[in-house]
Design an enzyme around this catalytic site. Structure first.
Site, PDB file in Angstrom:
ATOM      1  N   ARG A  23       0.840  -1.363  -0.036  1.00 44.34           N
ATOM      2  CA  ARG A  23      -0.063   0.115  -0.010  1.00 44.34           C
ATOM      3  C   ARG A  23       0.722   1.324  -0.093  1.00 44.34           C
ATOM      4  NH1 ARG A  23      -3.960  -1.163   4.925  1.00 44.34           N
ATOM      5  NH2 ARG A  23      -1.967  -1.992   5.831  1.00 44.34           N
ATOM      6  N   ARG A  36      -2.968 -15.359   4.723  1.00 42.99           N
ATOM      7  CA  ARG A  36      -4.430 -15.822   5.222  1.00 42.99           C
ATOM      8  C   ARG A  36      -5.004 -16.475   3.808  1.00 42.99           C
ATOM      9  NH1 ARG A  36      -2.932 -15.534   9.233  1.00 42.99           N
ATOM     10  NH2 ARG A  36      -3.635 -14.181  10.849  1.00 42.99           N
ATOM     11  N   HIS A  43      -0.876 -24.317   8.790  1.00 42.85           N
ATOM     12  CA  HIS A  43      -0.722 -23.025   9.133  1.00 42.85           C
ATOM     13  C   HIS A  43       0.314 -23.057  10.453  1.00 42.85           C
ATOM     14  CE1 HIS A  43      -3.365 -19.235  10.132  1.00 42.85           C
ATOM     15  NE2 HIS A  43      -1.751 -19.092  10.351  1.00 42.85           N
ATOM     16  N   ILE A  44       1.559 -23.461  10.004  1.00 44.85           N
ATOM     17  CA  ILE A  44       2.672 -23.264  11.052  1.00 44.85           C
ATOM     18  C   ILE A  44       3.770 -22.402  10.919  1.00 44.85           C
ATOM     19  CG2 ILE A  44       2.020 -25.880  11.536  1.00 44.85           C
ATOM     20  CD1 ILE A  44       4.507 -26.368   9.745  1.00 44.85           C
ATOM     21  N   GLY A  45       3.231 -21.126  10.252  1.00 42.78           N
ATOM     22  CA  GLY A  45       4.256 -20.054  10.173  1.00 42.78           C
ATOM     23  C   GLY A  45       4.789 -19.802  11.354  1.00 42.78           C
ATOM     24  N   GLU A  91     -10.159 -23.472   7.777  1.00 40.40           N
ATOM     25  CA  GLU A  91      -9.173 -24.499   8.171  1.00 40.40           C
ATOM     26  C   GLU A  91      -9.697 -25.153   9.538  1.00 40.40           C
ATOM     27  OE1 GLU A  91      -5.329 -21.494   7.066  1.00 40.40           O
ATOM     28  OE2 GLU A  91      -5.834 -21.849   9.172  1.00 40.40           O
TER      29      GLU A  91
END
Length: 322
Positions: free
Chosen positions: A179, A239, A287-289, A268
């Protein structure tokens, strides 16, 4: 008068909540992996002064209306799209998250996902375990080089910048779309600001790190995938809602792009019949970031400290609102 009541929506190590227990009555949901049932969450919230929540918990207008004592919601994540911020503001509830402490860990995982997808590592592991390795061939499980390629990062926040820093070690050309311009990243990392469409058409690896907002929902759709190079690899650690998963499936199946590495999904957890899992060129993670022992511990410590500070009338360390 009893101690203020705190509810934690997932089981976490007891020693990490001792500081909370010193001042408050603390109760935890008794499962580490199962989401607290909605009705129970509402029931506990009615008496709570503070909630320590996960991304899987919907903290919405209904909950705020039924929680007259609630002062703070500490979300164990950088993201907070599970929380209705307008409702929080209306009910004078402070919302906090856990940024910064997970930046490097998430960047590590994202780059690992990129490498695993490019070099087909999960396929190679399965190949050996299935006893298919009987000889050597010049193009057996040949993947894509990462070094000296172009990486395009969509969403140049702190994690995006950390990914770009890692890309410099592979001598990659770094493009980004955000942005606002990031002059520090341009100056120190050699990152080049481009339009979204330019990034899609010029990048060998497209890494999505943008938050989920009404503007970014489904931004990676059929048109976006069509604009990518034929051999492009798409990585998403932000996401799931920023991706139209049906469009991604079709782009992969039709060969519009080469592969995808995904740590997040729209809904999820996914099940093993999800269409994307039928494709060999998809590397999927649950989803293990930020899932290292060290980082998750720091996230919990930060969340508990935010609760303590707000309930003691102090300013939260990392407020989203409040």
């Amino acid at each position: 008068m009893g101690k203020p009541y705190i509810f934690i929506t997932r089981k976490i190590p007891n020693h990490l909540v001792e500081k909370l227990r010193d001042q408050y009555e603390v109760e935890m949901w008794d499962s580490e992996e199962t989401v607290v049932p909605r009705e129970l969450l509402l029931e506990k919230s009615r008496h709570a002064y503070g909630l320590l929540t996960m991304l899987t918990d919907s903290i919405d207008q209904e909950l705020f209306q039924q929680a007259p004592n609630l002062k703070v919601v500490a979300n164990l994540a950088v993201g907070y799209d599970n929380i209705d911020l307008d409702a929080a503001q209306k009910h004078n509830v402070v919302v906090t998250n856990t940024p910064d402490v997970l930046t490097d860990t998430t960047a590590d995982l994202t780059f690992a996902l990129l490498l695993a997808t490019a070099r087909r590592i999960p396929e190679a592991v399965d190949y050996v375990k299935a006893d298919q390795w009987t000889s050597w061939a010049p193009y057996m499980l040949a993947g894509s080089d990462v070094h000296h390629k172009t990486i395009g990062i969509v969403g140049m926040g702190s994690i995006g910048e950390a990914i770009a820093k890692r890309a410099t070690g592979f001598e990659m050309e770094i493009l980004y779309h955000n942005r606002s311009r990031k002059e520090k990243a341009e100056r120190e990392l050699g990152a080049k600001y481009v339009s979204f469409n330019e990034l899609l058409s010029q990048s060998d690896f497209i890494v999505c790190m943008t938050p989920l907002t009404p503007e970014t929902k489904d931004m990676f759709n059929k048109e976006a995938f069509k604009n990518m190079k034929d051999g492009a690899i798409f990585i998403n650690s932000s996401r799931g809602g920023v991706v139209n998963e049906q469009d991604l499936y079709e782009a992969l199946k039709d060969g519009d792009i080469k592969a995808a590495g995904l740590d997040v999904f729209k809904n999820e957890p996914i099940r093993n019949d999800h269409p994307l899992l039928s494709l060999d060129q998809v590397v999927a993670l649950p989803h293990i970031g930020s899932a290292s022992l060290e980082t998750r511990t720091e996230m919990i410590k930060l969340a508990t400290e935010n609760i303590i500070r707000v309930l003691n009338g102090e300013t939260a360390l990392t407020p989203v609102y409040g």
